[in-house]
Design a protein around this motif. Sequence first.
Motif, mmCIF file in Angstrom:
data_model
loop_
_atom_site.group_PDB
_atom_site.id
_atom_site.type_symbol
_atom_site.label_atom_id
_atom_site.label_comp_id
_atom_site.label_asym_id
_atom_site.label_seq_id
_atom_site.Cartn_x
_atom_site.Cartn_y
_atom_site.Cartn_z
ATOM 1 N N HIS A 10 0.687 -1.373 -0.237
ATOM 2 C CA HIS A 10 -0.071 0.038 -0.050
ATOM 3 C C HIS A 10 0.732 1.182 -0.152
ATOM 4 N N ASP A 15 -4.276 3.624 2.380
ATOM 5 C CA ASP A 15 -3.817 3.760 3.826
ATOM 6 C C ASP A 15 -2.626 3.569 4.042
ATOM 7 N N HIS A 40 -6.341 -0.003 -1.574
ATOM 8 C CA HIS A 40 -7.552 -0.122 -1.523
ATOM 9 C C HIS A 40 -8.567 0.700 -2.346
ATOM 10 N N THR A 135 -8.140 3.160 8.772
ATOM 11 C CA THR A 135 -6.642 3.442 9.210
ATOM 12 C C THR A 135 -6.612 5.011 9.468
ATOM 13 N N HIS A 248 2.029 -1.360 4.904
ATOM 14 C CA HIS A 248 1.618 -0.135 4.929
ATOM 15 C C HIS A 248 2.290 1.107 5.126
#
Length: 281
Positions: A10, A15, A40, A135, A248
């Motif tokens: 990501h 996020d 996402h 998040t 992330h």
Amino acid sequence: MSPRFDFHTHTYHSDGVLAPAELIARAHECGVEAIAITDHDVTDGLTEAHEAAQDVGMRFVPGVEISVSWGGQTLHVVGLSIDTADTALQRGLAQLREFRYWRAKEIARRLAKRNIGGAYERVAALARGAVLSRTHFARFLVECGHARTPGDAFKHYLVRGRPGYVPGKWASLDEAVGWIRAAGGIAVIAHPGRYSLGHGKLKRLIQDFKECGGQAIEVISGSQGEHERFTRIAIEHELLASAGSDYHGPENAWSALGRLPALPSGCRSVYDALPPVAAAA
Ligand code: AMP
Ligand code: MN
Ligand code: MN
Ligand code: MN
């Protein structure tokens, strides 16, 4: 043998915390030879990442992680090697982002009832135009002292049964897999170990997924254990095996970017099902 790949990551377009080019640079340092960025419900940033990957000689796979409602719960389906120009895919993703926008306002409304005000404005500022996610709410709740860590913020405010929880109204499994396939991609069940599915329900999910045209499952994920269980399942159900860190950002506990165990023998790697790389012009 496949190169070292990481097919679930990501950026700050959803996020994650890094810019696409920063993520590629970090992956390169970690020895990743092929990468998919799977934000996402959005494909922004893939062009930037592709260019950065080309500069360092890394194979780039355009991806996405689609939010799905199935069997009364939320699941994630990763699309790999998608044509981001596909209009049905983009229309579908836009609808999901529209729901996210509505949901963010609703989460903020619910938090305000618990005397936590200004959440929507602050979350929108934190997201800086990215896809709005829980998040961002978790970061906001830490920032204003309502939780010690993002994990605590989820546990106390953002999961089912907690004050800021709003049920998801995501794509159906059929829609998500259909969009990915129509865009020429490979559909992958993301982190199956995170859904607390018993044997029977997992079997039903895989059956439904295959009937929709789904082809692969994450056998190895930075956000789940149980590699052996999902390896057996991939082999038994003739699904391709994928692996991804679900990176992330540097501060996240799931952040083993590219540092994944090799796919167990006996699996068929999703890497081998990717289309051949086009020769440079
Ligand atoms: P959303 O798609 O906006 O509902 O948010 C889901 C995202 O929240 C996941 O992709 C994870 O990155 C993150 N997440 C979910 N559960 C947790 C948790 N317990 N701790 C930290 N992050 C979480
Ligand atoms: Mn996430
Ligand atoms: Mn996920
Ligand atoms: Mn993910």
